[in-house]
Every structure is written in structure tokens, then in C-alpha cells.
Enzyme design. Structure first.
Site, mmCIF file in Angstrom:
data_model
loop_
_atom_site.group_PDB
_atom_site.id
_atom_site.type_symbol
_atom_site.label_atom_id
_atom_site.label_comp_id
_atom_site.label_asym_id
_atom_site.label_seq_id
_atom_site.Cartn_x
_atom_site.Cartn_y
_atom_site.Cartn_z
ATOM 1 N N HIS A 160 0.855 -1.198 0.000
ATOM 2 C CA HIS A 160 0.000 0.000 0.000
ATOM 3 C C HIS A 160 0.884 1.239 0.000
ATOM 4 O O HIS A 160 1.936 1.255 0.630
ATOM 5 C CB HIS A 160 -0.901 0.018 1.251
ATOM 6 C CG HIS A 160 -2.078 0.908 1.108
ATOM 7 N ND1 HIS A 160 -2.009 2.252 1.330
ATOM 8 C CD2 HIS A 160 -3.347 0.650 0.729
ATOM 9 C CE1 HIS A 160 -3.192 2.799 1.110
ATOM 10 N NE2 HIS A 160 -4.033 1.847 0.733
ATOM 11 N N ASP A 175 -7.966 -5.233 -0.058
ATOM 12 C CA ASP A 175 -8.451 -6.112 -1.139
ATOM 13 C C ASP A 175 -8.080 -7.572 -0.952
ATOM 14 O O ASP A 175 -8.536 -8.421 -1.717
ATOM 15 C CB ASP A 175 -7.879 -5.616 -2.474
ATOM 16 C CG ASP A 175 -8.495 -4.277 -2.870
ATOM 17 O OD1 ASP A 175 -7.744 -3.339 -3.173
ATOM 18 O OD2 ASP A 175 -9.734 -4.173 -2.828
HETATM 19 C C1 SDX Z 1 -6.286 -0.007 -2.920
HETATM 20 O O1 SDX Z 1 -4.507 4.531 -2.107
HETATM 21 C C2 SDX Z 1 -5.407 3.902 -1.468
HETATM 22 O O2 SDX Z 1 -5.775 4.284 -0.385
HETATM 23 C C3 SDX Z 1 -5.989 2.692 -2.190
HETATM 24 C C4 SDX Z 1 -7.003 1.864 -1.405
HETATM 25 C C5 SDX Z 1 -8.276 2.642 -1.165
HETATM 26 O O3 SDX Z 1 -9.000 2.264 -0.223
HETATM 27 O O4 SDX Z 1 -8.592 3.536 -1.978
HETATM 28 O O5 SDX Z 1 -6.457 1.448 -0.170
HETATM 29 C C6 SDX Z 1 -7.425 0.625 -2.204
HETATM 30 O O6 SDX Z 1 -6.045 0.334 -4.054
HETATM 31 C C7 SDX Z 1 -5.428 -1.004 -2.191
HETATM 32 C C8 SDX Z 1 -4.196 -1.473 -3.042
HETATM 33 C C9 SDX Z 1 -4.681 -2.572 -3.984
HETATM 34 N N1 SDX Z 1 -3.610 -2.934 -4.928
HETATM 35 C C10 SDX Z 1 -2.959 -4.112 -4.831
HETATM 36 O O7 SDX Z 1 -3.129 -4.931 -3.929
HETATM 37 C C11 SDX Z 1 -1.999 -4.382 -5.993
HETATM 38 C C12 SDX Z 1 -0.670 -4.909 -5.450
HETATM 39 N N2 SDX Z 1 0.011 -3.838 -4.749
HETATM 40 C C13 SDX Z 1 0.964 -3.032 -5.470
HETATM 41 O O8 SDX Z 1 0.797 -2.919 -6.835
HETATM 42 C C14 SDX Z 1 1.453 -1.797 -4.718
HETATM 43 O O9 SDX Z 1 1.750 -2.212 -3.464
HETATM 44 C C15 SDX Z 1 0.542 -0.581 -4.657
HETATM 45 C C16 SDX Z 1 0.075 -0.166 -5.996
HETATM 46 C C17 SDX Z 1 -0.626 -0.854 -3.784
HETATM 47 C C18 SDX Z 1 1.378 0.546 -4.018
HETATM 48 O O10 SDX Z 1 2.321 0.922 -4.934
HETATM 49 P P1 SDX Z 1 3.477 1.978 -4.534
HETATM 50 O O11 SDX Z 1 3.169 2.698 -3.279
HETATM 51 O O12 SDX Z 1 3.777 2.778 -5.764
HETATM 52 O O13 SDX Z 1 4.665 1.054 -4.160
HETATM 53 P P2 SDX Z 1 5.758 0.617 -5.199
HETATM 54 O O14 SDX Z 1 5.103 0.050 -6.406
HETATM 55 O O15 SDX Z 1 6.710 1.737 -5.364
HETATM 56 O O16 SDX Z 1 6.447 -0.572 -4.393
HETATM 57 C C19 SDX Z 1 7.490 -0.296 -3.467
HETATM 58 C C20 SDX Z 1 8.363 -1.554 -3.522
HETATM 59 C C21 SDX Z 1 8.789 -1.913 -4.942
HETATM 60 O O17 SDX Z 1 10.014 -2.601 -4.863
HETATM 61 P P3 SDX Z 1 11.386 -1.749 -5.172
HETATM 62 O O18 SDX Z 1 11.197 -1.127 -6.556
HETATM 63 O O19 SDX Z 1 11.483 -0.717 -4.069
HETATM 64 O O20 SDX Z 1 12.485 -2.797 -5.130
HETATM 65 O O21 SDX Z 1 7.591 -2.676 -3.036
HETATM 66 C C22 SDX Z 1 7.417 -3.616 -4.090
HETATM 67 C C23 SDX Z 1 7.733 -2.903 -5.393
HETATM 68 O O22 SDX Z 1 8.222 -3.804 -6.371
HETATM 69 N N3 SDX Z 1 6.014 -4.037 -4.045
HETATM 70 C C24 SDX Z 1 5.586 -5.288 -4.241
HETATM 71 C C25 SDX Z 1 4.201 -5.240 -4.063
HETATM 72 N N4 SDX Z 1 3.829 -3.992 -3.790
HETATM 73 C C26 SDX Z 1 4.960 -3.254 -3.775
HETATM 74 N N5 SDX Z 1 6.248 -6.437 -4.545
HETATM 75 C C27 SDX Z 1 5.481 -7.545 -4.686
HETATM 76 N N6 SDX Z 1 4.144 -7.580 -4.519
HETATM 77 C C28 SDX Z 1 3.470 -6.446 -4.216
HETATM 78 N N7 SDX Z 1 2.145 -6.472 -4.065
#
Ligand code: SDX
Length: 434
Positions: free
Chosen positions: A313, A370
Site C-alpha cells: 500500500h 483487497d
Molecule cells: C487499494 O490509495 C489507497 O488508499 C488505495 C485503497 C483505497 O482504499 O482507496 O487502499 C485501495 O487500491 C489497495 C491497493 C490494492 N492494490 C494491490 O493490492 C496491488 C498490489 N500492490 C501493489 O501494486 C502496490 O503495493 C501498490 C500499488 C498498492 C502501491 O504501490 P506503490 O506505493 O507505488 O509502491 P511501489 O510500487 O513503489 O512498491 C514499493 C516496492 C517496490 O520494490 P522496489 O522497486 O522498491 O524494489 O515494493 C514492491 C515494489 O516492487 N512491491 C511489491 C508489491 N507492492 C509493492 N512487490 C510484490 N508484490 C506487491 N504487491
């Protein structure tokens, strides 16, 4: 907002200027850089808005480090425990919980606005039967201004209030109509004798051949209680991507239905509200506990686009309090609705495995809202492609609350970010070489 000053100095030119440091009632302070370009000829650069506050708001507060979520100051677990979804919707829209009379009037008006214009049925019938329900939601909600021309003077607070109530009232009716269209069943009209969640379940699942409402079938107290809980937990979440989309669209003065339709489009993405549908697909793909290590490795592999859906998140670097509440509710629902779901056991095992893995611990990746919600929706016989539609119904209360808050704030300006230009410098036209 109280303020001190924050000095920014450009070391290359020696130029410096002071900018107000503004504090809210609680939470992170902000540097007001609205005059940065005027004072120093600079822009800020913050792709993904990781460190950017786009507005003031009094609706929802999140502390990502502590896993705290407040709606109008009330902790989410207390609201989940003590309120119905419409009581929370009233709170988000009006700032305070309604007393008995206020809540009764609010719910009566929601019932009054629940019917759809009959001409919408042919609009819905125009979609191919296998259209994704979210595609239908974007189109149908965007078309509401074609059916409801009145009360669209956005300078009139009463017009704004009525538009917000219309959307809150009609969203579950539209959602259920999309589902019925996709399975070739006749539409079911909302009923004045049913509550918001009872109505939705009835519009989704009742059959004309039924002589009576089979309360032990689909409008069970377990299902109604679970839906109220899930809708409360998904109602609002500060300036998430879809709410920010609604705010940006609203800043142009576009009609509220078009702005909410834009929010629905943003919510659909798998990185946002589309994740609940993606979690179920992921769990089904993993299939068994012994395959968890393989998928955890994929999630950690930078060369593999696979991400653990429902994990991570932008704001929460601790447990998403909503996920904790939903996980607990899963146990209750699955105990009461026959047929335990092996995917729940798999989800629990996946969470346990991930939270012991150094990658997830170091990056503070926890289950988000989720991760478990789909387990309950599945237990309620909600089709997987309707999961994000369920999120849409709930989040409409948050979107319209932010819209009302923003439209009531004086001095609103159109949202228009700038950029860092990386293209060609000025060049004169020359016809392309043969
Ligand atoms: C919702 O914003 C809100 O409040 C949203 C929400 C709401 O109520 O409105 O809470 C609802 O959208 C919840 C999130 C649902 N999405 C997912 O579950 C999809 C999987 N999660 C990711 O795609 C990600 O965690 C996000 C999109 C939720 C957050 O993305 P960020 O903040 O841009 O984080 P990032 O992509 O920069 O990740 C930081 C690091 C990265 O690694 P590095 O590049 O630093 O090496 O963490 C890793 C990412 O690769 N990472 C993950 C991961 N999520 C982040 N690695 C594996 N699996 C994951 N799920």
C-alpha cells in the site's frame, strides 16, 4: 491551519525564499509551495504524488505507520462495529452522525432516488452480454447526466446535495442491473420495504418465480451484516487514486455524474480497486499451499511482472486496519454460510508465509483491504467480475463526500499540474527524408 515558514535555497544561484509550513489538526505538516514557481522559477517534481498533498480535507485521516484509519475522527473499527453503511455514508457526507430523525430522513430520501429512469434499461441492454460490469458502470454512471438534466447548477448547494444523494441511491441499482444483464435475467426493481443492503441482494439474486423473499437464501442476516461491514470499510480512504480523479475532474466544473464515472474508471485498475478481483484470480492460480513459495519468489523477482495482489500500500506501512477486520469477518461468514472456502485457508497461509519473508518485511508489504474481501464476496455468491463493482458502490459515498467538500470550498481552481520536459529543443520544420 497554523503555519511557520520553510526556507528553500537554490545553491546554484544563491536565491532563496520562505514558504509557509502548514499544519492540519493531526498528521503530517505540509510546505505550501504554491508560490514556488513565482518566487524561484521552479516546479516541484513528485511522480505518483508520494510526497504531495493535493488539498485540505476533513473527511478521512490515515496514519500509515500506525495503521490508523479515521472517518470524521471516528476509528474505522468502532464504526464497523456500531453502524450501518448508510449511517457511515451520512457521517462522511455531513461531518457528524445523524440523529434518529436525520438518519430516517436520509434513508427515506435514498429510497426515493433509488429508481432508475426506465429508458436506462434499453441503454443497459445495449451492452453485449459479456461486457465487464465495470465497463458498464463507467458508461451508465457517465450517462446519468443525460437522464437527469435538472439539479445540475453546481453553484446551488441543494442541487449538489441532490446529485450526491442520487448517485448514492442509484449505484447499487445500476450495479445489480449490470449483473442481471450479464446473466440474461430480468431487472429487479428496488423495494421501499428493504434496507440498502437487503435491496442490493434482492436486486442481485431474487427470481420472479419466487413466491416470497427467501430470507434464509440470499437476504440472510449474515449476508446483510457482511455487506454493511464491507461497504463501511471501502467507503472512503482520503486522496486515493480514484478520489483524486474525482476531485481533478470536478475542478473543471464537469457535472458530478461525469466526475464519478471518471473515478469508477480509475478504481478499475488492478493496482487500485481492481485488486480484489485480481486476488481471487491469483489465489486460484496458486491453487495450493505447496505452490506458495513459487509465487512468493515470482513476486520478489524484479524481472517478473507478477505482484502479490492484495499486498502492499502506498500509505500503510503496517497492517491495513480494514484487512484485519475483514480477515476476522471471513471466519464468521464462512462459519455461518455452508461450504468452507479452501481459498480462505490458502489466503491465510499466503499471508503467514509472506509476512515471514524478509522481502515483504523489509518493504513493509502487508495485506491491504483487497486481500480478504473477495473471500467474503465469493461466499455471498457475488461473481468475481462484480468485486470491483462492490468497491464502487461503497466508494461512491466517499467520492460524493469529497466532491461536496471540494465544491463547497471557496476559491476552487482548476487542477493543472506541470511537468519536466524531456523532448526535442526548438527546431524548424523540414519534410521527412524519403
Ligand atoms: C487499494 O490509495 C489507497 O488508499 C488505495 C485503497 C483505497 O482504499 O482507496 O487502499 C485501495 O487500491 C489497495 C491497493 C490494492 N492494490 C494491490 O493490492 C496491488 C498490489 N500492490 C501493489 O501494486 C502496490 O503495493 C501498490 C500499488 C498498492 C502501491 O504501490 P506503490 O506505493 O507505488 O509502491 P511501489 O510500487 O513503489 O512498491 C514499493 C516496492 C517496490 O520494490 P522496489 O522497486 O522498491 O524494489 O515494493 C514492491 C515494489 O516492487 N512491491 C511489491 C508489491 N507492492 C509493492 N512487490 C510484490 N508484490 C506487491 N504487491
Amino acid at each position: 491551519m497554523t503555519q511557520d515558514t520553510f526556507t528553500i535555497r537554490d545553491n546554484s544561484t544563491g536565491k532563496e525564499a520562505d514558504f509557509p509550513l502548514r499544519r492540519g489538526t493531526i498528521g503530517t505538516s505540509v510546505i505550501d509551495v504554491s508560490t514556488l514557481n513565482k518566487q524561484m522559477g521552479l516546479f516541484t517534481f513528485d511522480p505518483g504524488f508520494v510526497s504531495t498533498a493535493s488539498c485540505k480535507s476533513a473527511i478521512t485521516y490515515i496514519d500509515g505507520e500506525k495503521g490508523v484509519l479515521l472517518y470524521r475522527g471516528y476509528p474505522i473499527d468502532q464504526l464497523a462495529e456500531n453502524c450501518s453503511f448508510l449511517e457511515v455514508a451520512y457521517l462522511l457526507m455531513n461531518g457528524e452522525l445523524g440523529n434518529k430523525a436525520e438518519q430516517a430522513e436520509f434513508e427515506h430520501e435514498i429510497g426515493q432516488h433509488a429508481m432508475l429512469h426506465e429508458a436506462m434499461r434499453s441503454f443497459i441492454d445495449g451492452f453485449h452480454y459479456d461486457a465487464h460490469p465495470m465497463a458498464m458502470m463507467v458508461g451508465i454512471v457517465g450517462s446519468l447526466s443525460a437522464f437527469y438534466h435538472s439539479e445540475l447548477n453546481m453553484d446551488d448547494p441543494e442541487h449538489r446535495r441532490i446529485s450526491a444523494m442520487r448517485m448514492l441511491a442509484k449505484m447499487p441499482v445500476i450495479a445489480a442491473a449490470c449483473h442481471r444483464h450479464s446473466i440474461g435475467y430480468p431487472f429487479v426493481y428496488p423495494r421501499a420495504d428493504l434496507s440498502y443492503c437487503e435491496n442490493f441482494l434482492n436486486m442481485m439474486f431474487s427470481l420472479p418465480s419466487q413466491k416470497y423473499i427467501d430470507k434464509d437464501n440470499y437476504i440472510s442476516p449474515v449476508a446483510v451484516k457482511a455487506l454493511n461491514l464491507l461497504f463501511i470499510l471501502h467507503a472512503d480512504h482520503e486522496q486515493n487514486a480514484s478520489t483524486s480523479t474525482v476531485r481533478l475532474a470536478s475542478s473543471t466544473g464537469a457535472n458530478p455524474y461525469a466526475c464519478i464515472a471518471a473515478g469508477i474508471g480509475a478504481l478499475w485498475g488492478p493496482a487500485h480497486g481492481g485488486a480484489n478481483e485480481a486476488v481471487l484470480s491469483m489465489l486460484e492460480e496458486i491453487g495450493s499451499v505447496d505452490r506458495i513459495p513459487e509465487y512468493i519468489a515470482k513476486a520478489k523477482d524484479k524481472n517478473d511482472p507478477f505482484r502479490l495482489m492484495g499486498f502492499g500500500h502506498r500509505v500503510y506501512k503496517n497492517f491495513d486496519p480494514r484487512a484485519t477486520i475483514i480477515r476476522k469477518a471471513c471466519y464468521e461468514v464462512l462459519e455461518q454460510i455452508p461450504g468452507n472456502d479452501p481459498l480462505f485457508d490458502l489466503a491465510l497461509a499466503l499471508e503467514e508465509y509472506a509476512l515471514k519473508d524478509a522481502y515483504f518485511v523489509e518493504k513493509k508489504l502487508y495485506p491491504n483491504v483487497d486481500f480478504y474481501s473477495g473471500i467474503i464476496y465469493k461466499a455471498l455468491n457475488i461473481p468475481v467480475d462484480m468485486f470491483t463493482v462492490m468497491f464502487t458502490i461503497a466508494r461512491t459515498s466517499g467520492w460524493v463526500s469529497h466532491w461536496l467538500e471540494m465544491m463547497a470550498e471557496p476559491g476552487q481552481r482548476i487542477g493543472r499540474p506541470r511537468q519536466v520536459y524531456t523532448g526535442k529543443e526548438l527546431r524548424n520544420f523540414e519534410p521527412p527524408k524519403k
